[in-house]
Enzyme design. Structure first.
Site: not given
Ligand code: ADP
Length: 396
Positions: A7, A90, A179, A240, A383
């Site tokens: 990743n 990823r 996601h 966020r 993941e």
């Protein structure tokens, strides 16, 4: 056979070595501050943990360091790089071009470059990781696994914004969602736990980590999700904002003298848990302050839960029938008080939480009562394992 999962961010590389057959993680690590003079690699293999401080000028050097480390006779997980059968990457954004994981070749690399404009902070860094792997591990297949791909099954009714249609046609401005790897993983796992076919289930998956999103999964396919074109709408996140009235952003720029950069920084980096609480972006700090009596922390906690509750309600309406609600990622897996507040007073949807069973952190468990019409589950996400599975499926 072993799969190397990478990743690659703009200044970091996260990695795991996973055994395809046992699905066990053999080693993992994080290389930080790539491009700076004071780079660092944190590495773990079994009980061995090491930290290496070293300048890592670029992604290739980072990859060199990780490859040397995983075959190191003292701390390595592999006896030789020949054990690596494939590399899974990823990739944040696949646009409309990539609707599932792909084996990477020149054509795919070109396609990745083409959609990079949709995720200018992430995709170029992902591509750097892919190019470094192609160079440093010649002959080994590389697979791209996208955060957006799982959501490409959304019907147009759910992915369009009611803006002039030409913005979609000319610029690809629509809901993409993120996601996806995590939502897909926990939806699949939920079907296994409930011992029912995924194709028959209507599930709402709540990925609540630093980034947060909720997804409506019908028969194993995403039909709606709370993140959109960019990565700050939907739920409240660490820094966020989640959904806000765009009039506020326009007003700040038009009448209050804010620059585009300031507004951007505010919605991505200074809002969410941090902006509301003025305490921290970390849910554990919010909870600790709340338990110590801090009113703002309590308000922040309640707003976070309220938004998740509202999305569950709206997606239940979209799905028509609801079989399961699943909580995952740092907050979803560990924050049992939060799960309790989200599921409180949800009889209207047939959700009945078992308050005692729910008092768990980080374990896979059904936390609803046996009578609850809707099963509520905690399912730790993975993941990297999902990327390894996709990689093995396409490359081996
Ligand atoms: P990322 O999106 O970076 O992978 P994670 O999935 O690790 O993030 O989630 C990070 C969030 O999980 C942080 O807000 C952190 O406070 C929260 N978290 C971790 N452990 C707990 C806990 N025990 N209780 C509540 N929140 C927790």
């Amino acid at each position: 056979m072993k799969i190397l999962v990478i990743n690659s961010g703009s200044s970091s590389i996260k990695f795991q070595v996973i055994d395809r057959d046992t699905e066990k993680m053999l080693a993992s690590g994080l290389i930080e501050r790539v491009g700076l003079a004071d780079g660092r690699m944190k590495y773990r293999c079994g009980d061995t943990k090491v930290v290496v401080d070293k300048a890592i000028p670029d992604h290739e050097t980072g990859l060199d360091l990780l490859l040397q480390t995983i075959v190191d006779p003292e701390i390595g997980a592999l006896s030789s790089l020949d054990e690596i059968g494939a590399c899974g990457h990823r990739v944040v954004h696949g646009g409309e071009k990539f609707t599932s994981s792909v084996l990477i070749d020149d054509e795919v690399l070109k396609g990745l470059e083409e959609v990079s404009g949709l995720a200018p902070l992430h995709n170029p860094a992902n591509i750097m990781g892919i190019r470094a792997a192609i160079k440093k591990l010649p002959g080994i297949p590389n697979v791209a696994v996208f955060d957006t791909a799982f959501h490409q099954t959304m019907p147009q009714v759910n992915y369009m914004y009611a803006l002039p249609y030409k913005l979609y046609e000319e610029y690809g401005m629509r809901r993409y969602g993120f996601h996806g790897t995590s939502h897909q993983f926990v939806a699949q796992r939920t079907a296994e736990i409930l011992e029912r076919p995924l194709e028959e289930l209507n599930i709402i998956t709540c990925h609540l980590g630093n980034g947060c999103s909720v997804t409506a999964v019908k028969g194993g396919k995403s039909i709606d999700t709370s993140l959109g074109y960019g990565t700050f709408c939907g739920l409240v996140m660490g820094t966020r904002s989640g959904d806000v009235d765009p009039a506020i952003l326009l007003d700040l720029m038009e009448n209050k003298g804010w620059s585009i950069e300031q507004v951007k920084k505010m919605v991505y980096k200074e809002s969410g848990l941090l902006g509301l609480s003025e305490i921290s972006m970390d849910m554990r700090d919010i909870e600790n302050s709340m338990f110590a009596g801090n009113e703002r922390a309590k308000l922040t906690f309640e707003i976070f839960a309220d938004r998740v509750k509202k999305y569950i309600g709206s997606y239940a309406a979209t799905l028509g029938r609801l079989d399961a609600v699943v909580f995952t990622a740092g907050i979803g897996e560990n924050g049992w008080e939060l799960r309790e507040l989200i599921c409180d007073n949800m009889d209207v949807l047939g959700i009945e939480l078992d308050r005692e069973a729910n008092k768990v952190k980080g374990v896979e468990k059904i936390v609803s009562t046996p009578e609850s019409r809707v099963a509520v589950l905690v399912v730790p996400t993975n993941e990297e394992l999902m990327i390894a599975r996709e990689t093995a499926r396409l490359a081996v």
